[in-house]
Scaffold this motif. Structure first.
Motif, PDB file in Angstrom:
ATOM      1  N   ILE A   1       0.761  -1.271   0.087  1.00  0.00           N
ATOM      2  CA  ILE A   1       0.046   0.060   0.102  1.00  0.00           C
ATOM      3  C   ILE A   1       0.747   1.188  -0.111  1.00  0.00           C
TER       4      ILE A   1
ATOM      5  N   TYR B   1       7.616  -5.268  -5.335  1.00  0.00           N
ATOM      6  CA  TYR B   1       7.403  -6.109  -4.134  1.00  0.00           C
ATOM      7  C   TYR B   1       7.583  -7.543  -4.617  1.00  0.00           C
TER       8      TYR B   1
ATOM      9  N   LYS C   1      -4.424 -11.111  -5.899  1.00  0.00           N
ATOM     10  CA  LYS C   1      -4.995 -10.720  -4.785  1.00  0.00           C
ATOM     11  C   LYS C   1      -4.473  -9.123  -4.597  1.00  0.00           C
TER      12      LYS C   1
ATOM     13  N   SER D   1      -5.970  -5.633  -5.705  1.00  0.00           N
ATOM     14  CA  SER D   1      -6.975  -4.982  -5.153  1.00  0.00           C
ATOM     15  C   SER D   1      -6.789  -4.025  -4.170  1.00  0.00           C
ATOM     16  N   LEU D   2      -5.293  -4.037  -3.837  1.00  0.00           N
ATOM     17  CA  LEU D   2      -4.998  -2.907  -3.035  1.00  0.00           C
ATOM     18  C   LEU D   2      -4.898  -1.451  -3.509  1.00  0.00           C
TER      19      LEU D   2
ATOM     20  N   TYR E   1      -7.336  -0.091  -4.422  1.00  0.00           N
ATOM     21  CA  TYR E   1      -8.594   0.446  -3.748  1.00  0.00           C
ATOM     22  C   TYR E   1      -7.933   1.706  -3.021  1.00  0.00           C
TER      23      TYR E   1
ATOM     24  N   THR F   1     -12.098  -4.588  -8.042  1.00  0.00           N
ATOM     25  CA  THR F   1     -12.603  -3.781  -6.725  1.00  0.00           C
ATOM     26  C   THR F   1     -13.353  -2.250  -7.135  1.00  0.00           C
TER      27      THR F   1
ATOM     28  N   ILE G   1     -20.393  -8.060  -3.120  1.00  0.00           N
ATOM     29  CA  ILE G   1     -19.135  -8.756  -2.466  1.00  0.00           C
ATOM     30  C   ILE G   1     -19.115 -10.034  -2.489  1.00  0.00           C
TER      31      ILE G   1
ATOM     32  N   ILE H   1     -17.885 -10.602  -6.182  1.00  0.00           N
ATOM     33  CA  ILE H   1     -16.609 -10.444  -6.680  1.00  0.00           C
ATOM     34  C   ILE H   1     -15.565 -11.251  -5.888  1.00  0.00           C
ATOM     35  N   ALA H   2     -15.825 -11.510  -4.632  1.00  0.00           N
ATOM     36  CA  ALA H   2     -15.036 -12.596  -4.011  1.00  0.00           C
ATOM     37  C   ALA H   2     -14.856 -13.817  -4.766  1.00  0.00           C
TER      38      ALA H   2
ATOM     39  N   TYR I   1     -12.470 -13.745  -7.630  1.00  0.00           N
ATOM     40  CA  TYR I   1     -11.226 -13.907  -7.220  1.00  0.00           C
ATOM     41  C   TYR I   1     -10.800 -15.252  -6.797  1.00  0.00           C
ATOM     42  N   ILE I   2     -11.663 -15.972  -5.992  1.00  0.00           N
ATOM     43  CA  ILE I   2     -11.519 -17.515  -5.504  1.00  0.00           C
ATOM     44  C   ILE I   2     -11.311 -18.395  -6.950  1.00  0.00           C
TER      45      ILE I   2
ATOM     46  N   ASN J   1      -8.134 -17.862  -8.557  1.00  0.00           N
ATOM     47  CA  ASN J   1      -6.978 -18.118  -7.775  1.00  0.00           C
ATOM     48  C   ASN J   1      -6.750 -19.750  -7.798  1.00  0.00           C
ATOM     49  N   LEU J   2      -8.068 -20.481  -7.591  1.00  0.00           N
ATOM     50  CA  LEU J   2      -8.051 -21.841  -7.530  1.00  0.00           C
ATOM     51  C   LEU J   2      -7.406 -22.344  -8.786  1.00  0.00           C
TER      52      LEU J   2
ATOM     53  N   VAL K   1      10.334 -19.392   0.274  1.00  0.00           N
ATOM     54  CA  VAL K   1      11.504 -18.684   0.937  1.00  0.00           C
ATOM     55  C   VAL K   1      11.130 -18.115   2.353  1.00  0.00           C
TER      56      VAL K   1
ATOM     57  N   ASN L   1      -8.020 -17.507  -0.540  1.00  0.00           N
ATOM     58  CA  ASN L   1      -8.008 -16.994  -1.746  1.00  0.00           C
ATOM     59  C   ASN L   1      -8.720 -15.594  -2.346  1.00  0.00           C
TER      60      ASN L   1
ATOM     61  N   VAL M   1      -8.463  -6.871   0.974  1.00  0.00           N
ATOM     62  CA  VAL M   1      -9.365  -5.810   0.901  1.00  0.00           C
ATOM     63  C   VAL M   1     -10.750  -6.206   0.841  1.00  0.00           C
TER      64      VAL M   1
END
Lengths: 294, 229
Positions: A117, A149, A209, A212-213, A215, A223, A240, A243-244, A247-248, A251-252, A274, B60, B64
């Motif tokens: 952020i 990052y 993921k 989304s920051l 935001y 977002t 929500i 949208i979730a 993402y899920i 990611n899966l 690491v 996952n 936010v």
């Protein structure tokens, strides 16, 4: 350690007891889920009006094109940048020359410790301050922040990957008279890449993921679309959830891809990881015995 | 940079909130994560399945979105989740609904990663330990409490510390949702003092670097002291 060794194979009495636990759990879960659903219904979250945008082609298109595609674009650009950044600094950290090694170490440690952020805010206001329009300013701020990052994290992964190549390989290459850069480009990197690819895909999940920051500044991608849907329809909960779920799902899919690549091309079970602490940081073997995971 | 040096109280107070967020959610997420890992490796298949589903869903989801849920979604469905009943003031610090929602979101999110870290720790305990514990007649609770978990916690120190460092950095998301911690303070400085943006960024970044180094140093010391011979 397989979970199976933690307890004896159950006898009749224990099986009965476990069955009771199981039934109690099921009842508790059903009650919990039922209660949540009842509250959702009670507060009108299932009303058609609230779900209408997710059944309307124009909105679905907005969610997919302005949301998902932009989010994926940001994550993908960031990962491409991060791979380049990671290669440069990861190899830099392995340099024989202190004058090269220490600055690389400093940069990597710095960007690994600073929250994304902070980087996004800095990139948005200071680096791309004058850029127009707002959406591309946000886009590049998020991409640059995530590049720095994830690049720092990947630098550690690459270093660990190169170190994981058996020592004899480099020794043999030197023995037949190869130069340092030849050993790196012809012998070490090609073998290390194989180990790194699943780690890069895993890092892509992190990057996805973290998009989304955005935001924190103007927001972009999924977002941003969410932010423009719920003031209109007063449907915060359904938005929500949808949208979730997107993402899920993505990611899966990526997790599955990473596992598949790992199995197909690397053979070992665990993706290279690491740690942030300890002396064994970035040594290839993460935790002794971890390979025996259930 | 002068902007920060002229008002060190704001700078320190902001990092105070960061530390509070980190400590409170850190403790809660370690407790929750331990419960989750017990469910996950335990003999009750349904509990294990439920824990796996929960972890898959939460891990996952971007942090936010979880924050958004506790800010905008959950309060509409459950009165209690407005957290308006939380109103604690200690010294200059106010712990209100925003702080509580942030702690809940951070703890739920981090507990999944704590669970995974502990599971890695359990996997590092040699097989013979659990077998020997069973051989002397310990039940599952005894095997876990007296033999496996004490060793697993030690082995889990490095991954657990990585998780907690991630939590420390994730507290910055709370800045977007109403807690004036370091990231929010940095953003407000950045808006107010346009000419000093780089200096402000470096000051706040160094603040985080110091905190991360402290956690990392503590973990390294603990790891050395607790190392299983």
């Amino acid at each position: 350690m397989a979970a199976g060794v933690l307890f004896d194979s159950p006898g009749p009495a224990t099986r009965a007891r476990h069955r009771t636990y199981g039934i109690v759990t099921v009842v508790a879960l059903v009650v919990l889920v039922g209660w949540v659903l009842w509250r959702l219904n009670e507060t009108g979250q299932f009303e058609y009006d609230k779900w209408e945008p997710f059944l309307t082609p124009a909105y679905i298109r907005a969610i997919l094109v302005d949301g998902l595609v932009v989010t994926l674009q940001m994550a993908f650009s960031a990962i491409i940048g991060a791979v380049v950044f990671g290669l440069v600094f990861g190899i830099g950290k392995l340099s024989d020359h202190g004058i090269l090694r220490w600055p690389c170490w400093l940069v990597v440690e710095f960007f690994r410790a600073v929250p994304v952020i902070l980087l996004i805010v800095f990139c948005f206001y200071a680096v791309f301050g004058g850029m127009n329009p707002l959406s591309s300013r946000t886009y590049w701020a998020v991409v640059l922040a995530l590049t720095l990052y994830n690049g720092a994290v990947l630098a550690e992964v690459f270093r660990a990957g190169i170190n994981a190549v058996p020592k004899g390989q480099a020794e043999a290459a030197y023995a037949i008279g190869m130069r340092k850069y030849q050993v790196m480009t012809l012998i070490l990197l090609p073998q290390a890449v194989k180990i790194m690819i699943p780690a890069i895909i895993s890092q892509m999940i992190v990057a996805l993921k973290d998009t989304s920051l955005g935001y924190v500044v103007a927001g972009l991608g999924l977002t941003r679309v969410a932010k423009s849907i719920y003031p209109q329809f007063q449907n915060h909960v359904p938005t929500i959830i949808v949208i979730a779920a997107i993402y899920i799902a993505v990611n899966l899919l990526l997790t599955w891809l990473a596992t598949w690549v790992q199995k197909r091309f690397v053979g070992e079970k665990d993706v290279l990881q690491v740690s942030m602490v300890g002396e064994q940081t970035a040594e290839a073997a993460p935790i002794p015995g971890a390979a025996r995971t259930d | 940079m002068n902007a920060v040096l002229d008002s060190p109280d704001l700078f320190l107070k902001a990092f105070g909130y960061t530390v509070f967020l980190f400590l409170v959610s850190g403790v809660i997420s370690v407790v929750l994560g331990t419960l989750l890992v017990a469910m996950r490796v335990g003999p009750v298949a349904i509990l294990s399945r439920a824990a796996t589903v929960y972890i898959t869903v939460v891990r996952n989801t971007p942090l936010v979105i979880i924050f958004l849920f506790f800010q905008l979604g959950a309060p509409k469905v459950f009165q209690t989740l407005r957290f308006s009943w939380v109103d604690i003031h200690i010294g200059p610090y106010d712990f209100t609904s925003f702080f509580t929602a942030a702690v809940v979101a951070l703890s739920l999110y981090t507990s999944c990663f704590v669970c995974e870290a502990l599971r890695a720790g359990i996997n590092a305990v040699p097989l013979g330990q659990a077998e020997a514990a069973r051989a002397i007649g310990l039940p599952f609770s005894g095997v876990m409490r007296q033999v496996v978990l004490p060793q697993a916690f030690r082995a889990a120190v490095p991954p657990l510390a990585s998780t907690l460092i991630a939590l420390l950095k994730n507290t910055s998301v709370a800045g977007v949702f109403g807690v004036i911690e370091a990231a929010a303070q940095m953003k407000s400085f950045t808006n107010d003092f346009a000419s000093e943006r780089t200096g402000i960024f470096i000051m706040f970044a160094l603040g985080y670097v110091v905190l991360v180094e402290i956690v990392s140093a503590v973990a390294t010391v603990l790891e050395r002291r607790w190392r299983i011979a």
